[in-house]
Design a protein around this motif. Structure first.
Motif, PDB file in Angstrom:
ATOM      1  N   ILE A   1      -9.001  76.376 -69.666  1.00  0.00           N
ATOM      2  CA  ILE A   1     -10.431  76.199 -70.473  1.00  0.00           C
ATOM      3  C   ILE A   1     -10.212  75.253 -71.596  1.00  0.00           C
ATOM      4  CG2 ILE A   1     -12.176  77.332 -71.974  1.00  0.00           C
ATOM      5  CD1 ILE A   1     -11.376  80.001 -70.580  1.00  0.00           C
ATOM      6  N   VAL A   2      -9.089  75.354 -72.178  1.00  0.00           N
ATOM      7  CA  VAL A   2      -8.869  74.218 -73.181  1.00  0.00           C
ATOM      8  C   VAL A   2      -8.765  73.013 -72.772  1.00  0.00           C
ATOM      9  CG1 VAL A   2      -7.330  73.494 -75.136  1.00  0.00           C
ATOM     10  CG2 VAL A   2      -7.714  76.021 -74.820  1.00  0.00           C
ATOM     11  N   GLU A   3      -8.021  72.823 -71.518  1.00  0.00           N
ATOM     12  CA  GLU A   3      -7.881  71.521 -70.907  1.00  0.00           C
ATOM     13  C   GLU A   3      -9.254  70.728 -70.768  1.00  0.00           C
ATOM     14  OE1 GLU A   3      -5.687  69.383 -67.051  1.00  0.00           O
ATOM     15  OE2 GLU A   3      -5.296  71.379 -67.657  1.00  0.00           O
ATOM     16  N   VAL A   4      -9.888  71.343 -69.862  1.00  0.00           N
ATOM     17  CA  VAL A   4     -11.333  71.051 -69.487  1.00  0.00           C
ATOM     18  C   VAL A   4     -12.364  70.823 -70.899  1.00  0.00           C
ATOM     19  CG1 VAL A   4     -13.301  71.453 -68.060  1.00  0.00           C
ATOM     20  CG2 VAL A   4     -11.106  72.263 -67.363  1.00  0.00           C
ATOM     21  N   LEU A   5     -12.212  71.717 -71.701  1.00  0.00           N
ATOM     22  CA  LEU A   5     -13.146  71.387 -72.815  1.00  0.00           C
ATOM     23  C   LEU A   5     -12.611  70.204 -73.619  1.00  0.00           C
ATOM     24  CD1 LEU A   5     -13.384  74.949 -74.458  1.00  0.00           C
ATOM     25  CD2 LEU A   5     -15.198  73.511 -73.703  1.00  0.00           C
ATOM     26  N   LYS A   6     -11.533  69.607 -73.623  1.00  0.00           N
ATOM     27  CA  LYS A   6     -10.948  68.444 -74.154  1.00  0.00           C
ATOM     28  C   LYS A   6     -11.401  67.319 -73.365  1.00  0.00           C
ATOM     29  CE  LYS A   6      -6.746  70.240 -76.819  1.00  0.00           C
ATOM     30  NZ  LYS A   6      -5.581  70.185 -76.807  1.00  0.00           N
ATOM     31  N   LYS A   7     -10.992  67.514 -72.027  1.00  0.00           N
ATOM     32  CA  LYS A   7     -11.471  66.104 -70.978  1.00  0.00           C
ATOM     33  C   LYS A   7     -12.798  66.101 -70.713  1.00  0.00           C
ATOM     34  CE  LYS A   7     -10.276  64.793 -66.219  1.00  0.00           C
ATOM     35  NZ  LYS A   7      -9.561  65.079 -65.010  1.00  0.00           N
ATOM     36  N   GLU A   8     -13.588  67.110 -70.507  1.00  0.00           N
ATOM     37  CA  GLU A   8     -14.935  66.741 -70.211  1.00  0.00           C
ATOM     38  C   GLU A   8     -16.015  66.836 -71.359  1.00  0.00           C
ATOM     39  OE1 GLU A   8     -15.884  65.908 -67.158  1.00  0.00           O
ATOM     40  OE2 GLU A   8     -14.052  66.319 -65.976  1.00  0.00           O
ATOM     41  N   GLN A   9     -15.782  67.468 -72.448  1.00  0.00           N
ATOM     42  CA  GLN A   9     -16.566  67.575 -73.515  1.00  0.00           C
ATOM     43  C   GLN A   9     -17.981  67.985 -73.152  1.00  0.00           C
ATOM     44  OE1 GLN A   9     -16.226  63.776 -75.626  1.00  0.00           O
ATOM     45  NE2 GLN A   9     -14.322  64.082 -76.184  1.00  0.00           N
ATOM     46  N   PRO A  10     -17.947  69.106 -72.603  1.00  0.00           N
ATOM     47  CA  PRO A  10     -19.423  69.840 -72.192  1.00  0.00           C
ATOM     48  C   PRO A  10     -20.084  70.229 -73.571  1.00  0.00           C
ATOM     49  CG  PRO A  10     -17.607  71.422 -72.011  1.00  0.00           C
ATOM     50  CD  PRO A  10     -16.645  70.150 -72.226  1.00  0.00           C
ATOM     51  N   GLN A  11     -21.330  70.408 -73.507  1.00  0.00           N
ATOM     52  CA  GLN A  11     -22.111  70.963 -74.725  1.00  0.00           C
ATOM     53  C   GLN A  11     -22.092  72.491 -74.612  1.00  0.00           C
ATOM     54  OE1 GLN A  11     -23.791  68.122 -72.684  1.00  0.00           O
ATOM     55  NE2 GLN A  11     -22.571  66.854 -74.325  1.00  0.00           N
ATOM     56  N   PHE A  12     -22.108  72.916 -73.333  1.00  0.00           N
ATOM     57  CA  PHE A  12     -22.138  74.608 -73.298  1.00  0.00           C
ATOM     58  C   PHE A  12     -20.962  75.048 -72.412  1.00  0.00           C
ATOM     59  CE2 PHE A  12     -26.435  73.379 -74.185  1.00  0.00           C
ATOM     60  CZ  PHE A  12     -27.010  74.273 -74.859  1.00  0.00           C
ATOM     61  N   PHE A  13     -20.707  76.132 -72.663  1.00  0.00           N
ATOM     62  CA  PHE A  13     -19.708  77.024 -71.930  1.00  0.00           C
ATOM     63  C   PHE A  13     -20.192  78.542 -71.657  1.00  0.00           C
ATOM     64  CE2 PHE A  13     -15.218  79.249 -72.240  1.00  0.00           C
ATOM     65  CZ  PHE A  13     -15.222  79.662 -71.018  1.00  0.00           C
ATOM     66  N   ALA A  14     -20.676  78.589 -70.345  1.00  0.00           N
ATOM     67  CA  ALA A  14     -21.223  79.908 -70.015  1.00  0.00           C
ATOM     68  C   ALA A  14     -20.116  80.560 -69.228  1.00  0.00           C
ATOM     69  CB  ALA A  14     -22.058  79.687 -69.204  1.00  0.00           C
ATOM     70  N   PHE A  15     -19.805  81.821 -69.572  1.00  0.00           N
ATOM     71  CA  PHE A  15     -18.664  82.696 -68.866  1.00  0.00           C
ATOM     72  C   PHE A  15     -18.947  84.195 -69.115  1.00  0.00           C
ATOM     73  CE2 PHE A  15     -17.805  81.989 -73.321  1.00  0.00           C
ATOM     74  CZ  PHE A  15     -17.240  83.158 -73.600  1.00  0.00           C
ATOM     75  N   SER A  16     -18.111  84.833 -68.256  1.00  0.00           N
ATOM     76  CA  SER A  16     -17.957  86.354 -68.239  1.00  0.00           C
ATOM     77  C   SER A  16     -16.784  86.481 -69.191  1.00  0.00           C
ATOM     78  CB  SER A  16     -17.588  86.969 -66.837  1.00  0.00           C
ATOM     79  OG  SER A  16     -18.909  86.669 -66.259  1.00  0.00           O
ATOM     80  N   ILE A  17     -16.750  87.452 -70.381  1.00  0.00           N
ATOM     81  CA  ILE A  17     -15.655  87.779 -70.875  1.00  0.00           C
ATOM     82  C   ILE A  17     -14.693  88.669 -69.996  1.00  0.00           C
ATOM     83  CG2 ILE A  17     -14.939  89.215 -72.942  1.00  0.00           C
ATOM     84  CD1 ILE A  17     -17.502  88.860 -74.311  1.00  0.00           C
ATOM     85  N   VAL A  18     -15.082  89.532 -69.213  1.00  0.00           N
ATOM     86  CA  VAL A  18     -14.211  90.128 -67.977  1.00  0.00           C
ATOM     87  C   VAL A  18     -14.760  89.819 -66.781  1.00  0.00           C
ATOM     88  CG1 VAL A  18     -13.608  92.314 -67.136  1.00  0.00           C
ATOM     89  CG2 VAL A  18     -13.717  91.975 -69.564  1.00  0.00           C
ATOM     90  N   GLN A  19     -13.899  89.188 -65.835  1.00  0.00           N
ATOM     91  CA  GLN A  19     -14.167  88.739 -64.716  1.00  0.00           C
ATOM     92  C   GLN A  19     -14.547  89.864 -63.505  1.00  0.00           C
ATOM     93  OE1 GLN A  19     -14.590  85.867 -63.125  1.00  0.00           O
ATOM     94  NE2 GLN A  19     -14.759  85.280 -65.438  1.00  0.00           N
TER      95      GLN A  19
END
Length: 361
Positions: A130-148
């Motif tokens: 997650i950290v790697e993609v946030l740094k590389k892609e710089q999205p405005q939103f992150f949508a996710f499940s806390i538990v898969q």
């Protein structure tokens, strides 16, 4: 522990290890529902004259349970309704980070709209991914499940809080459906911008009710468009203006939201710390046993903190075998999903393990 099982008649019939699919109806919630509809039967609109007070009370109970001011609590029928309403309020195009193979009710609505999308892989290195993609892609939103939902891999609230500090401009939208009700959760301290949750699973509130938690700064960053007469009705909608009401445009069902209120009262009576402790003991023991039996995927075995949801190796024949023994689980992904809540016991884990060993012979 036996007292906590009282009120759930299903537990007398089955070894019920399936809360990740559907929570149970407690007798106290049933009593409320019966009394509510009896009142409606004999009172008609007179009952509905008090709906504002009931809905306000439910908002307060949700807010108290998860540390969010009631005027930032939206009452929605389910996760998907709230999430789609939110997505329609995002000016496009925007770049959104998703988790690859996350719950379809998260990924599909985003993928069906005009967003640019980047993905992080769900494996033993999920946080690093997650950290790697946030740094590389710089999205405005992150949508996710806390538990898969398939294998129970969990993002800790400590990680999410730090992540928000490191990426403060990214809007975090979390699905809490497979998480809320299993441990204490402080929304305002979490750093998450929006949490949306259906409540028929771990909160045992039945179907047709859910909620949204908004942080103080989210209004102005999204512009929901749903409107109706109900958008302006109610104590807390008036305080918040139109924003909260745009997630609640129509009639609100006092039967279903009242059921949520009753379910939250039950959790409060038991104590979320008690629930968390019981779930922690069960999930730790289950992970140890399933690991020793070589039933878990490598990514789950290698991770530290985990939820009480597990996907064990098994096929349709094993599923049918367990069902014949009144052991209720789900078929998800490539295996069988097993989930443990506070009303489950070590003995029930033992029943499952015994059945699995007998099946192998």
């Amino acid at each position: 522990m036996s007292n906590l099982r009282k009120g759930f008649p299903v537990l007398e019939r089955y070894t019920y290890l399936n809360t990740a699919a559907s929570g149970l109806l407690h007798e106290k919630v049933l009593e409320f529902r019966q009394e509510h509809d009896l009142d409606f039967l004999i009172s008609g609109s007179v009952l509905k004259e008090n709906q504002g007070r009931l809905l306000a009370k439910v908002r307060e109970e949700v807010g108290e349970s998860f540390n969010c001011e009631p005027n930032r609590v939206g009452l929605v029928p389910n996760f998907s309704y709230g999430f789609n309403t939110l997505l329609e309020g995002i000016e496009k195009p925007k770049k959104v980070l998703l988790l690859n193979n996350d719950y379809p009710s998260i990924n599909w609505p985003v993928e069906s709209r005009d967003f640019e999308i980047c993905y992080a892989e769900i494996n033993e290195f999920l946080e690093e991914n997650i950290v790697e993609v946030l740094k590389k892609e710089q999205p405005q939103f992150f949508a996710f499940s806390i538990v898969q939902y398939i294998n129970g891999i969990k993002l800790s609230t400590a990680f999410l809080t730090q992540l928000k500090k490191d990426f403060p401009e990214v809007i975090f939208v979390a699905d809490g459906t497979q998480f809320l009700g299993t441990e204490a959760f402080d929304f305002d301290a979490s750093g998450i911008d929006v949490v949306i949750s259906s409540t028929y699973k771990w909160l045992n509130a039945g179907y047709g009710n859910g909620f949204m938690l908004f942080n103080k700064d989210i209004e102005g960053k999204i512009s929901p468009k749903h409107l109706g007469f109900g958008s302006l009705q109610g104590k807390y909608k008036a305080q918040e203006g139109n924003f909260l009401g745009k997630f609640e445009p129509g009639h609100q069902d006092t039967l279903n939201y009242g059921s949520l209120g009753e379910a939250l009262k039950l959790i409060k009576d038991i104590g979320i710390s008690t629930i968390e402790s019981l779930v922690n003991v069960l999930k730790s023991h289950a992970k140890q046993v399933f690991t020793e039996m070589n039933l878990l995927e490598e990514a789950v075995v290698k991770r530290g903190e985990h939820s009480s949801i597990f996907n064990i190796k098994g096929d349709d024949k094993l599923y049918q075998y367990l069902r014949e023994k009144d052991i209720i689980v789900s078929q998800r992904g490539e295996g069988l999903r097993v989930s443990f809540h506070y009303f489950n016991t070590e003995e029930e884990l033992g029943v499952l393990v015994k059945a699995l060993k007998a099946y192998k012979k």
